[in-house]
Design a protein around this motif. Structure first.
Motif, PDB file in Angstrom:
ATOM      1  N   SER A 196       0.891  -2.601   0.338  1.00 28.02           N
ATOM      2  CA  SER A 196       0.946  -1.470  -0.601  1.00 28.02           C
ATOM      3  C   SER A 196       1.076  -1.915  -2.044  1.00 28.02           C
ATOM      4  O   SER A 196       0.377  -1.412  -2.938  1.00 28.02           O
ATOM      5  CB  SER A 196       2.117  -0.547  -0.236  1.00 28.02           C
ATOM      6  N   GLY A 197       1.969  -2.866  -2.303  1.00 28.25           N
ATOM      7  CA  GLY A 197       2.157  -3.342  -3.663  1.00 28.25           C
ATOM      8  C   GLY A 197       0.908  -4.003  -4.216  1.00 28.25           C
ATOM      9  O   GLY A 197       0.565  -3.830  -5.395  1.00 28.25           O
ATOM     10  N   GLU A 198       0.219  -4.762  -3.374  1.00 27.65           N
ATOM     11  CA  GLU A 198      -1.030  -5.399  -3.797  1.00 27.65           C
ATOM     12  C   GLU A 198      -2.074  -4.357  -4.163  1.00 27.65           C
ATOM     13  O   GLU A 198      -2.735  -4.454  -5.203  1.00 27.65           O
ATOM     14  CB  GLU A 198      -1.559  -6.290  -2.674  1.00 27.65           C
ATOM     15  N   LEU A 199      -2.237  -3.383  -3.290  1.00 27.18           N
ATOM     16  CA  LEU A 199      -3.252  -2.352  -3.535  1.00 27.18           C
ATOM     17  C   LEU A 199      -2.956  -1.588  -4.822  1.00 27.18           C
ATOM     18  O   LEU A 199      -3.867  -1.291  -5.609  1.00 27.18           O
ATOM     19  CB  LEU A 199      -3.317  -1.391  -2.356  1.00 27.18           C
ATOM     20  N   LYS A 200      -1.709  -1.269  -5.050  1.00 28.79           N
ATOM     21  CA  LYS A 200      -1.323  -0.513  -6.237  1.00 28.79           C
ATOM     22  C   LYS A 200      -1.667  -1.268  -7.511  1.00 28.79           C
ATOM     23  O   LYS A 200      -2.113  -0.675  -8.505  1.00 28.79           O
ATOM     24  CB  LYS A 200       0.179  -0.212  -6.183  1.00 28.79           C
ATOM     25  N   ARG A 201      -1.473  -2.595  -7.483  1.00 30.03           N
ATOM     26  CA  ARG A 201      -1.745  -3.392  -8.680  1.00 30.03           C
ATOM     27  C   ARG A 201      -3.200  -3.852  -8.774  1.00 30.03           C
ATOM     28  O   ARG A 201      -3.729  -4.039  -9.870  1.00 30.03           O
ATOM     29  CB  ARG A 201      -0.807  -4.608  -8.715  1.00 30.03           C
ATOM     30  N   HIS A 202      -3.843  -4.038  -7.624  1.00 23.92           N
ATOM     31  CA  HIS A 202      -5.167  -4.662  -7.627  1.00 23.92           C
ATOM     32  C   HIS A 202      -6.335  -3.686  -7.647  1.00 23.92           C
ATOM     33  O   HIS A 202      -7.379  -3.984  -8.236  1.00 23.92           O
ATOM     34  CB  HIS A 202      -5.309  -5.568  -6.397  1.00 23.92           C
ATOM     35  N   TRP A 203      -6.206  -2.538  -6.970  1.00 25.77           N
ATOM     36  CA  TRP A 203      -7.364  -1.665  -6.876  1.00 25.77           C
ATOM     37  C   TRP A 203      -7.802  -1.114  -8.240  1.00 25.77           C
ATOM     38  O   TRP A 203      -8.998  -1.149  -8.563  1.00 25.77           O
ATOM     39  CB  TRP A 203      -7.124  -0.539  -5.872  1.00 25.77           C
ATOM     40  N   PRO A 204      -6.895  -0.628  -9.089  1.00 27.30           N
ATOM     41  CA  PRO A 204      -7.344  -0.179 -10.425  1.00 27.30           C
ATOM     42  C   PRO A 204      -8.006  -1.316 -11.213  1.00 27.30           C
ATOM     43  O   PRO A 204      -8.977  -1.076 -11.942  1.00 27.30           O
ATOM     44  CB  PRO A 204      -6.047   0.285 -11.098  1.00 27.30           C
ATOM     45  N   LEU A 205      -7.500  -2.531 -11.055  1.00 23.05           N
ATOM     46  CA  LEU A 205      -8.101  -3.682 -11.724  1.00 23.05           C
ATOM     47  C   LEU A 205      -9.537  -3.901 -11.255  1.00 23.05           C
ATOM     48  O   LEU A 205     -10.444  -4.126 -12.062  1.00 23.05           O
ATOM     49  CB  LEU A 205      -7.255  -4.932 -11.437  1.00 23.05           C
ATOM     50  N   LEU A 206      -9.769  -3.803  -9.948  1.00 15.87           N
ATOM     51  CA  LEU A 206     -11.105  -4.016  -9.419  1.00 15.87           C
ATOM     52  C   LEU A 206     -12.062  -2.889  -9.810  1.00 15.87           C
ATOM     53  O   LEU A 206     -13.242  -3.132 -10.086  1.00 15.87           O
ATOM     54  CB  LEU A 206     -11.047  -4.161  -7.893  1.00 15.87           C
ATOM     55  N   VAL A 207     -11.573  -1.678  -9.808  1.00 17.15           N
ATOM     56  CA  VAL A 207     -12.430  -0.547 -10.203  1.00 17.15           C
ATOM     57  C   VAL A 207     -12.911  -0.728 -11.637  1.00 17.15           C
ATOM     58  O   VAL A 207     -14.099  -0.593 -11.942  1.00 17.15           O
ATOM     59  CB  VAL A 207     -11.680   0.793 -10.039  1.00 17.15           C
ATOM     60  N   GLU A 208     -11.989  -1.047 -12.552  1.00 10.02           N
ATOM     61  CA  GLU A 208     -12.369  -1.224 -13.956  1.00 10.02           C
ATOM     62  C   GLU A 208     -13.291  -2.427 -14.129  1.00 10.02           C
ATOM     63  O   GLU A 208     -14.250  -2.381 -14.910  1.00 10.02           O
ATOM     64  CB  GLU A 208     -11.113  -1.384 -14.821  1.00 10.02           C
ATOM     65  N   THR A 209     -13.019  -3.496 -13.394  1.00  5.09           N
ATOM     66  CA  THR A 209     -13.885  -4.677 -13.468  1.00  5.09           C
ATOM     67  C   THR A 209     -15.300  -4.337 -12.990  1.00  5.09           C
ATOM     68  O   THR A 209     -16.295  -4.720 -13.617  1.00  5.09           O
ATOM     69  CB  THR A 209     -13.303  -5.818 -12.607  1.00  5.09           C
TER      70      THR A 209
END
Length: 392
Positions: A196-209
């Motif tokens: 959960s913590g990974e997804l919360k921090r990583h998914w917005p980063l990947l979407v913007e990238t």
């Protein structure tokens, strides 16, 4: 009455390792009863799970502190299970802090403990080996260089090899065929992690990238690998990607197909980087953790690289982007540069080709099952000085 093995894994990667062990041990010693904590793969292998890995999915110091009351209740549930059943063997798979506490409780009950997957003592907190010596009867390790530290500490140890060597093979169905895309379509794979913590921090980063990459390279298709328990709806709740066309795949076979067929992966640091390396997949590795967790981690860690694929390769074969370096503008710019340089991508593939060589010839499930069988039959390993063929 059949002999009883309790086996405990706390993450999806450990669930897969434990399931492989159960299958191999079942061939050596039919009729064993299994219970413990794990996920879908362990249940499919015949393990009665009292706790699901989804209940244990936390990462970083803050997540642990926030979820401590719940984790403590789950820990007490497993302790009570050990007290009530007194199994013939306790097998603990990774998930180090929780499982070492469970090992200490098992030792007080006189239960034999086999620990499968060494904590990264060579990277940080080497003093934990004293704790391991007090409560673990035998260690099964994945990398040959890990054996010497345990031998010096007087802990029975065997190098069993890495089970990924057997499980990660070139796919039978190409990712383009799976998704119905033309064979010349350029694909970028997005792998945000599983917890959960990974997804919360990583998914917005990947979407913007990905949005930035799409603007500079409109021909790209983006394919997301969904870890067990992760859904497209769950990701959408963390960050909307409505302006981005995404494809989704799930399960090992489809994920390995993506790794093997993508032009480039944007991948969260973890076991998945090693799987991708075994398939010679060009990648950019990133990771973000909470500020407090990073402050503690950065003071304890002793290695310059954190990606398993780089550690196994012995050098920085693929770029790493940690904390403040993991920014969408930087990831997008570097990904675009690589995608425009086919020779650089090919050189990365060539260097990744050595990863499989370094991990040996496979057979880890069988070797760790043989360790478990010896402990069931004799209460200890028969030969703690044995060296596998992979350790040459």
């Amino acid at each position: 009455m059949s002999r009883h093995v309790v086996i405990c894994a706390g993450e999806s990667s450990g669930d897969a390792l434990a399931a492989g062990l159960v299958h191999a041990l079942g061939d050596l010693e039919p009729g064993l009863r299994y219970s413990g904590m794990g996920g879908t793969q362990m249940r499919a292998a015949g393990v009665e799970t009292l706790i699901d890995v989804e209940e244990l999915a936390v990462v970083g110091l803050v997540d642990v502190l926030v979820n401590y009351p719940r984790l403590r209740r789950l820990f007490r549930r497993m302790c009570t299970h050990l007290e009530a059943t007194r199994p013939d063997l306790l097998v603990l798979v990774d998930y180090v802090e929780f499982n070492l506490r469970l090992a200490a409780h098992a030792r007080r009950l006189g239960i034999r403990v086999l620990f499968y997957v060494s904590p990264q003592l060579w990277a940080w907190r080497p003093g934990r080996i004293r704790r391991i010596r007090r409560c673990v009867d035998a260690m099964a390790v994945l990398f040959p260089f890990e054996t010497e530290m345990y031998r010096q500490a007087g802990i029975p140890v065997r190098y069993v090899g890495n089970p990924l060597v057997d499980r990660v093979q070139p796919p039978r169905i190409p990712v383009h065929e799976r998704l119905g895309l033309p064979g010349d379509t350029r694909i970028v794979g997005l792998l945000p992690g599983s917890r959960s913590g990974e997804l919360k921090r990583h998914w917005p980063l990947l979407v913007e990238t990905a949005l930035r990459l799409r603007r500079s390279h409109p021909d790209l298709e983006f394919v997301v690998s969904l870890a067990p328990g992760v859904t497209a709806e769950r990701l959408a709740a963390l960050a909307s990607a409505q302006d981005l066309r995404l494809h989704f795949v799930g399960g090992d076979a489809a994920t390995h197909s993506l790794m093997a067929g993508a032009d480039l992966l944007l991948i969260a640091s973890g076991t998945a980087t090693l799987e991708a390396g075994l398939l010679r997949a060009p990648m950019l590795v990133f990771y973000r953790m909470g500020a407090l967790s990073h402050a503690v981690f950065s003071r304890l860690v002793k290695v310059k690289d954190i990606a398993l694929v780089n550690i196994v390769a012995g050098s920085r074969v693929v770029p790493e982007y940690l904390q403040k370096d993991a920014q969408p503008e930087r990831l997008a710019a570097d990904a675009a540069t690589l995608l425009d340089q086919p020779l650089d991508l090919e050189r990365m593939r060539e260097r990744l080709g050595h990863v499989r060589e370094r991990l040996g010839s496979g057979g880890a499930d069988q070797r760790v099952a043989e360790m478990a069988r010896e402990m069931l039959l004799y209460g200890h390993l028969q030969d703690t000085t044995a060296v596998t063929a992979n350790e040459d």
